[in-house]
Design a protein around this motif. Structure first.
Motif, mmCIF file in Angstrom:
data_model
loop_
_atom_site.group_PDB
_atom_site.id
_atom_site.type_symbol
_atom_site.label_atom_id
_atom_site.label_comp_id
_atom_site.label_asym_id
_atom_site.label_seq_id
_atom_site.Cartn_x
_atom_site.Cartn_y
_atom_site.Cartn_z
ATOM 1 N N SER A 84 -0.079 3.456 -6.254
ATOM 2 C CA SER A 84 -0.607 3.641 -4.885
ATOM 3 C C SER A 84 -1.701 4.701 -4.799
ATOM 4 N N TYR A 110 -5.931 -4.225 -6.638
ATOM 5 C CA TYR A 110 -4.534 -3.797 -6.553
ATOM 6 C C TYR A 110 -3.588 -4.973 -6.757
ATOM 7 N N SER A 113 -0.431 -2.796 -2.774
ATOM 8 C CA SER A 113 -1.158 -2.397 -1.578
ATOM 9 C C SER A 113 -2.136 -1.282 -1.940
ATOM 10 N N ASP A 114 -3.219 -1.181 -1.178
ATOM 11 C CA ASP A 114 -4.194 -0.130 -1.440
ATOM 12 C C ASP A 114 -4.437 0.784 -0.237
ATOM 13 N N VAL A 115 -3.582 0.700 0.771
ATOM 14 C CA VAL A 115 -3.777 1.494 1.992
ATOM 15 C C VAL A 115 -3.742 2.992 1.682
ATOM 16 N N LYS A 116 -2.724 3.439 0.963
ATOM 17 C CA LYS A 116 -2.609 4.861 0.610
ATOM 18 C C LYS A 116 -3.778 5.284 -0.276
ATOM 19 N N THR A 117 -4.180 4.421 -1.170
ATOM 20 C CA THR A 117 -5.278 4.725 -2.084
ATOM 21 C C THR A 117 -6.557 5.028 -1.313
ATOM 22 N N HIS A 118 -6.868 4.225 -0.316
ATOM 23 C CA HIS A 118 -8.090 4.451 0.453
ATOM 24 C C HIS A 118 -8.025 5.766 1.227
ATOM 25 N N ARG A 119 -6.866 6.119 1.737
ATOM 26 C CA ARG A 119 -6.734 7.416 2.417
ATOM 27 C C ARG A 119 -7.009 8.557 1.442
ATOM 28 N N ASN A 133 -14.528 0.708 3.111
ATOM 29 C CA ASN A 133 -13.415 0.552 2.175
ATOM 30 C C ASN A 133 -13.059 -0.923 2.144
ATOM 31 N N LYS A 137 -6.857 -8.138 -4.042
ATOM 32 C CA LYS A 137 -5.600 -8.312 -4.770
ATOM 33 C C LYS A 137 -5.854 -9.144 -6.024
#
Length: 161
Positions: A84, A110, A113-119, A133, A137
């Motif tokens: 992540s 990914y 998921s990549d939500v945390k990665t972008h943050r 961003n 997948k």
């Protein structure tokens, strides 16, 4: 069109595929980040080491860079998602690059998921203006033609704004 650079790290080839597609389609400079001590490429240690280093925020040394991001108006940065998080190579690049006042856009590959990665990526460039961003997948296993088309369309929109 603004002066643009693509910076990326890829272990399994997904991000390399995306970066090379973008560089070819939009005729942009690109550079692949290389670690001084290469990451394991197979077996248990590939996942254990990668996940651990990503989770701890490690910044291993990189080989000399082919381009200076400070010379560009916009920098596209690509990374796989490990545990992540962005890869240690990309974290090292972001910690050392002069991106103050630059436009920056991130693209990821990914499995989950990549939500945390972008943050996390956005937080690593405090002096830059994050303009986009996007994540894909497993592009090489899923629909690489669709991923390519979506990436190029996204990048063109950013370059034209």
């Amino acid at each position: 069109m603004p002066n643009a650079l693509i910076v990326f790290y890829s272990l399994d080839g997904d991000v390399r595929f995306l970066a090379r597609t973008l560089a070819k389609e939009l005729v942009m400079d690109s550079m692949e980040l290389e670690l001084v001590k290469p990451h394991p490429t197979h077996g248990f240690m590939k996942y254990f080491t990668g996940g651990f280093l990503a989770a701890t925020g490690a910044t291993p040394p990189l080989r000399p860079l082919a381009h200076d991001a400070a010379d560009y108006d916009i920098v596209f940065i690509g990374t796989p998602v490990w545990n992540s998080r962005p890869t240690p190579a990309v974290r090292t690049f972001l910690k050392g690059a002069d991106l103050e006042g630059k436009r920056v856009a991130f693209f990821t590959s990914y499995g989950g998921s990549d939500v945390k990665t972008h943050r996390i990526l956005n937080s690593l460039v405090p002096g830059a203006k994050v303009v986009g961003n996007i994540g894909f997948k497993m592009p090489l296993k899923m629909d690489k033609e669709q991923c390519s088309a979506d990436l190029v369309r996204w990048a063109k929109e950013l370059l034209n704004n």
